[in-house]
Motif scaffolding. Structure first.
Motif, PDB file in Angstrom:
ATOM      1  N   ALA A  53       0.472  -6.971   4.994  1.00 17.83           N
ATOM      2  CA  ALA A  53       0.503  -5.513   5.033  1.00 17.83           C
ATOM      3  C   ALA A  53       0.734  -4.956   3.629  1.00 17.83           C
ATOM      4  N   TYR A  56      -2.454  -5.276   1.324  1.00 16.85           N
ATOM      5  CA  TYR A  56      -3.534  -4.306   1.534  1.00 16.85           C
ATOM      6  C   TYR A  56      -3.079  -2.864   1.331  1.00 16.85           C
ATOM      7  N   LEU A  57      -1.886  -2.537   1.799  1.00 19.90           N
ATOM      8  CA  LEU A  57      -1.456  -1.138   1.764  1.00 19.90           C
ATOM      9  C   LEU A  57      -1.064  -0.678   0.370  1.00 19.90           C
ATOM     10  N   GLY A  61      -2.817   2.445  -1.237  1.00 18.88           N
ATOM     11  CA  GLY A  61      -1.978   3.603  -1.450  1.00 18.88           C
ATOM     12  C   GLY A  61      -1.887   4.023  -2.902  1.00 18.88           C
TER      13      GLY A  61
END
Length: 222
Positions: A53, A56-57, A61
Motif C-alpha cells: 500500500a 503504490y500510494l 500521492g
C-alpha cells in the motif's frame, strides 16, 4: 521524466527524502507486531499488504497519476556507460535468482505455485520500482546521492522488516547483500535513464524466481 521536467516542490522533496528512514523503521516495527497478533504467516502477509500500500500510494500521492504514468510508459533515456556495467546491473539479479532459487525448486512446482510466484512478483516489483526508484528519480533527477544512492540504502534497510518474522535460509547478511546489489544496480540505471522501463522487467524476473515464497503464500511447506 526528462531532465527538463518540472520537479516536485521543496516540501514534497523533503517528504521523499524521509522515505528511506520512515518506511524501513515503520515496517520493522509493524511486522513483529502483526506476527504476534495474527501468527507468523498471516502477520507476514499482512505486513506485505501494508508495505505494498505504501509502495503504490506514496508515489501516487506525492507525484500524481501523470508523473507515475510517465515513469512507466515514456521511452527510457539512453542506457548509461559503461555498457557492460549496465548489462550486469540488469542481468545479474535475475540470473542469480534463477540459479539459486528457481532452478532447484522448479521440478516440484505446480501451476498454482508458478502462478502465485508470478503474481506476487508483478505486484511487489512494480510497487518497489515506483517507491524506491521512480519516486526519487522524479524528485531528484540531477542529484545522484538523493536520487540514486539514498533510496538504495532505504531499499536495502526495508528488507530487515520481513526478516524479523521469516529469516532467509541464506542468512540475514547474505540476503541484505543481494538486496543492496539490486537496489544499487537498478537504481543507477533508473536514475540515469529517468525511467522504469529498463528496471521493471528484471525486477519482476528476479522476484518471480521465489518459488519458496510462493509456497509460503499458499500455506504449503517450503
Amino acid at each position: 521524466m526528462g531532465r527538463t521536467s518540472a520537479r516536485p516542490g521543496r516540501g514534497i522533496r523533503a517528504i521523499v527524502a524521509a522515505v528511506p528512514v520512515v518506511v524501513p523503521v515503520g515496517m520493522r516495527a509493524l511486522f513483529p507486531v502483526l506476527a504476534r497478533r495474527l501468527g507468523p504467516r498471516r502477520g507476514h502477509l499482512t505486513g506485505f499488504a501494508a508495505y505494498w500500500a505504501a509502495c503504490y500510494l506514496l508515489p501516487l500521492g506525492l507525484l500524481g497519476r501523470d508523473r507515475v504514468r510517465a515513469l512507466l510508459r515514456q521511452p527510457a533515456g539512453p542506457l548509461p556507460s559503461p555498457r557492460w556495467l549496465t548489462v550486469a546491473a540488469l542481468l545479474v539479479p535475475p540470473l542469480g535468482a534463477a540459479g539459486t532459487e528457481l532452478a532447484p525448486q522448479l521440478r516440484n512446482a505446480d501451476p498454482a505455485v508458478l502462478a502465485t510466484a508470478a503474481g506476487v512478483a508483478v505486484v511487489n516489483a512494480a510497487g518497489e520500482e515506483l517507491l524506491w526508484r521512480g519516486l526519487f528519480v522524479a524528485a531528484f533527477p540531477d542529484d545522484p546521492v538523493c536520487g540514486w544512492l539514498w533510496p538504495a540504502v532505504g531499499f536495502t534497510a526495508w528488507h530487515l522488516a520481513p526478516q524479523a518474522v521469516l529469516p532467509s535460509r541464506r542468512g540475514k547478511l547474505a540476503f541484505l547483500a543481494s538486496s543492496a546489489l539490486v537496489g544499487t544496480g537498478l537504481g543507477w540505471v533508473a536514475w540515469r535513464t529517468r525511467s522504469l522501463r529498463w528496471t521493471l522487467p528484471p525486477h519482476v524476473a528476479t522476484d518471480a524466481s521465489g518459488l519458496r515464497v510462493a509456497r509460503f503464500w499458499l500455506g504449503r511447506p517450503a
